[in-house]
Design an enzyme around this catalytic site. Sequence first.
Site, PDB file in Angstrom:
ATOM      1  N   SER A 104       0.985  -1.027  -0.089  1.00 14.31           N
ATOM      2  CA  SER A 104       0.056  -0.201   0.058  1.00 14.31           C
ATOM      3  C   SER A 104       0.775   1.250  -0.012  1.00 14.31           C
ATOM      4  O   SER A 104       1.957   1.559   0.580  1.00 14.31           O
ATOM      5  CB  SER A 104      -0.779   0.011   1.230  1.00 14.31           C
ATOM      6  OG  SER A 104      -1.629   1.123   1.168  1.00 14.31           O
TER       7      SER A 104
ATOM      8  N   ASN B  13      -0.856   4.356   0.874  1.00 15.91           N
ATOM      9  CA  ASN B  13      -1.956   5.007   1.556  1.00 15.91           C
ATOM     10  C   ASN B  13      -0.959   5.264   2.949  1.00 15.91           C
ATOM     11  O   ASN B  13      -0.940   4.329   3.742  1.00 15.91           O
ATOM     12  CB  ASN B  13      -3.194   4.191   1.677  1.00 15.91           C
ATOM     13  CG  ASN B  13      -4.307   5.083   2.465  1.00 15.91           C
ATOM     14  OD1 ASN B  13      -3.791   5.555   3.479  1.00 15.91           O
ATOM     15  ND2 ASN B  13      -5.408   5.057   1.737  1.00 15.91           N
ATOM     16  N   LYS B  14      -0.722   6.378   3.363  1.00 14.32           N
ATOM     17  CA  LYS B  14      -0.240   6.779   4.646  1.00 14.32           C
ATOM     18  C   LYS B  14      -0.974   6.554   5.891  1.00 14.32           C
ATOM     19  O   LYS B  14      -0.491   6.082   6.631  1.00 14.32           O
ATOM     20  CB  LYS B  14       0.403   8.166   4.390  1.00 14.32           C
ATOM     21  CG  LYS B  14       1.401   8.534   3.591  1.00 14.32           C
ATOM     22  CD  LYS B  14       2.008   9.935   3.741  1.00 14.32           C
ATOM     23  CE  LYS B  14       3.178   9.992   2.473  1.00 14.32           C
ATOM     24  NZ  LYS B  14       3.175  11.370   1.876  1.00 14.32           N
ATOM     25  N   GLY B  15      -2.444   6.771   5.632  1.00 11.96           N
ATOM     26  CA  GLY B  15      -3.120   6.483   6.519  1.00 11.96           C
ATOM     27  C   GLY B  15      -2.987   4.989   6.843  1.00 11.96           C
ATOM     28  O   GLY B  15      -3.038   4.572   8.291  1.00 11.96           O
ATOM     29  N   LYS B  16      -3.157   4.095   5.866  1.00 13.02           N
ATOM     30  CA  LYS B  16      -3.099   2.463   6.348  1.00 13.02           C
ATOM     31  C   LYS B  16      -1.787   2.132   6.747  1.00 13.02           C
ATOM     32  O   LYS B  16      -1.750   1.327   7.820  1.00 13.02           O
ATOM     33  CB  LYS B  16      -3.544   1.657   4.896  1.00 13.02           C
ATOM     34  CG  LYS B  16      -4.694   1.826   4.545  1.00 13.02           C
ATOM     35  CD  LYS B  16      -5.010   1.037   3.186  1.00 13.02           C
ATOM     36  CE  LYS B  16      -6.411   1.159   2.671  1.00 13.02           C
ATOM     37  NZ  LYS B  16      -6.787   0.350   1.589  1.00 13.02           N
TER      38      LYS B  16
ATOM     39  N   ASP C 179      -7.473  -4.446   1.243  1.00  5.67           N
ATOM     40  CA  ASP C 179      -8.575  -3.854   0.496  1.00  5.67           C
ATOM     41  C   ASP C 179      -9.742  -3.627   1.415  1.00  5.67           C
ATOM     42  O   ASP C 179     -10.112  -4.468   2.145  1.00  5.67           O
ATOM     43  CB  ASP C 179      -9.031  -4.321  -0.758  1.00  5.67           C
ATOM     44  CG  ASP C 179      -9.522  -3.512  -1.804  1.00  5.67           C
ATOM     45  OD1 ASP C 179      -9.115  -2.186  -1.681  1.00  5.67           O
ATOM     46  OD2 ASP C 179     -10.638  -3.791  -2.267  1.00  5.67           O
TER      47      ASP C 179
ATOM     48  N   TYR D 124     -13.655   8.062   5.406  1.00  3.11           N
ATOM     49  CA  TYR D 124     -14.923   8.227   5.832  1.00  3.11           C
ATOM     50  C   TYR D 124     -15.072   8.153   7.149  1.00  3.11           C
ATOM     51  O   TYR D 124     -16.239   8.444   7.675  1.00  3.11           O
ATOM     52  CB  TYR D 124     -15.787   7.154   5.022  1.00  3.11           C
ATOM     53  CG  TYR D 124     -15.896   7.305   3.741  1.00  3.11           C
ATOM     54  CD1 TYR D 124     -16.756   8.115   2.804  1.00  3.11           C
ATOM     55  CD2 TYR D 124     -15.147   6.196   3.096  1.00  3.11           C
ATOM     56  CE1 TYR D 124     -16.664   7.989   1.323  1.00  3.11           C
ATOM     57  CE2 TYR D 124     -15.021   6.264   1.489  1.00  3.11           C
ATOM     58  CZ  TYR D 124     -15.877   7.185   0.759  1.00  3.11           C
ATOM     59  OH  TYR D 124     -15.834   6.994  -0.518  1.00  3.11           O
TER      60      TYR D 124
ATOM     61  N   LYS E  29     -10.332   3.392  18.498  1.00  2.27           N
ATOM     62  CA  LYS E  29     -10.660   2.660  17.225  1.00  2.27           C
ATOM     63  C   LYS E  29      -9.891   1.608  16.987  1.00  2.27           C
ATOM     64  O   LYS E  29     -10.417   0.444  16.296  1.00  2.27           O
ATOM     65  CB  LYS E  29     -10.269   3.813  16.154  1.00  2.27           C
ATOM     66  CG  LYS E  29     -10.599   3.335  14.734  1.00  2.27           C
ATOM     67  CD  LYS E  29     -10.006   4.265  13.637  1.00  2.27           C
ATOM     68  CE  LYS E  29     -10.372   3.755  12.244  1.00  2.27           C
ATOM     69  NZ  LYS E  29      -9.384   4.674  11.159  1.00  2.27           N
TER      70      LYS E  29
END
EC number: 3.6.1.66
Length: 199
Positions: free
Chosen positions: A7, A9-12, A73, A157, A178
């Site tokens: 990935s 995606n920095k958030g992931k 995913d 989201y 979370k």
Amino acid sequence: MKIVLASANKGKIKEFERLLPNDEIVAFSEILGKIEIDEDKDTFKGNAIKKAQTIYDELQKINFGDVVVISDDSGISVPVLGNAPGVYSARYAGLNASDKENNEKLKAELNKLGLEKTPAFYTACIAIVYKNEVYTVHGWMYGEVLNKEIGTNGFGYDPMFIPNGYDKTLGELDEGVKKEFSHRSKALKLAMKVLEVIL
């Protein structure tokens, strides 16, 4: 163990680092540079496997050695919208859409139906490729999606989603909270069991 994350995606990546603090997590781009993987499958599982297998194969081409490649995913599904955005969550408002643009599109779809909130769920599928074998696990998180954003924590989201049992959005909740129940953390707990068996 070195784990290569399929990935960019920095958030992931941050979320995986938090959930797997004892392992060395490396983004594939640090080793292979930029690789575009077309997420063209119609399931989270299909996309997760494609990403992990593609990166694993590329690492084998450069004789990277024994490595675990993990990919996920994930996305949000809203039953009243036919489970959209679903596998298109990251590009709901179009290819390369920002989180803000995707959120605006989802809000617009909810507003068309006159909905302030409605049931929704997140799905995460994690694919693990090790010694050319593929393993997959899933995790889910259920709740409601709002037609507005509240809070700035998380990504995607998160500011629009209130998980079951809470009265705040993921955007308002502390990251540590979370981590306890997110779809990705549930899937990762199962992935850890797989890793314990195969390594």
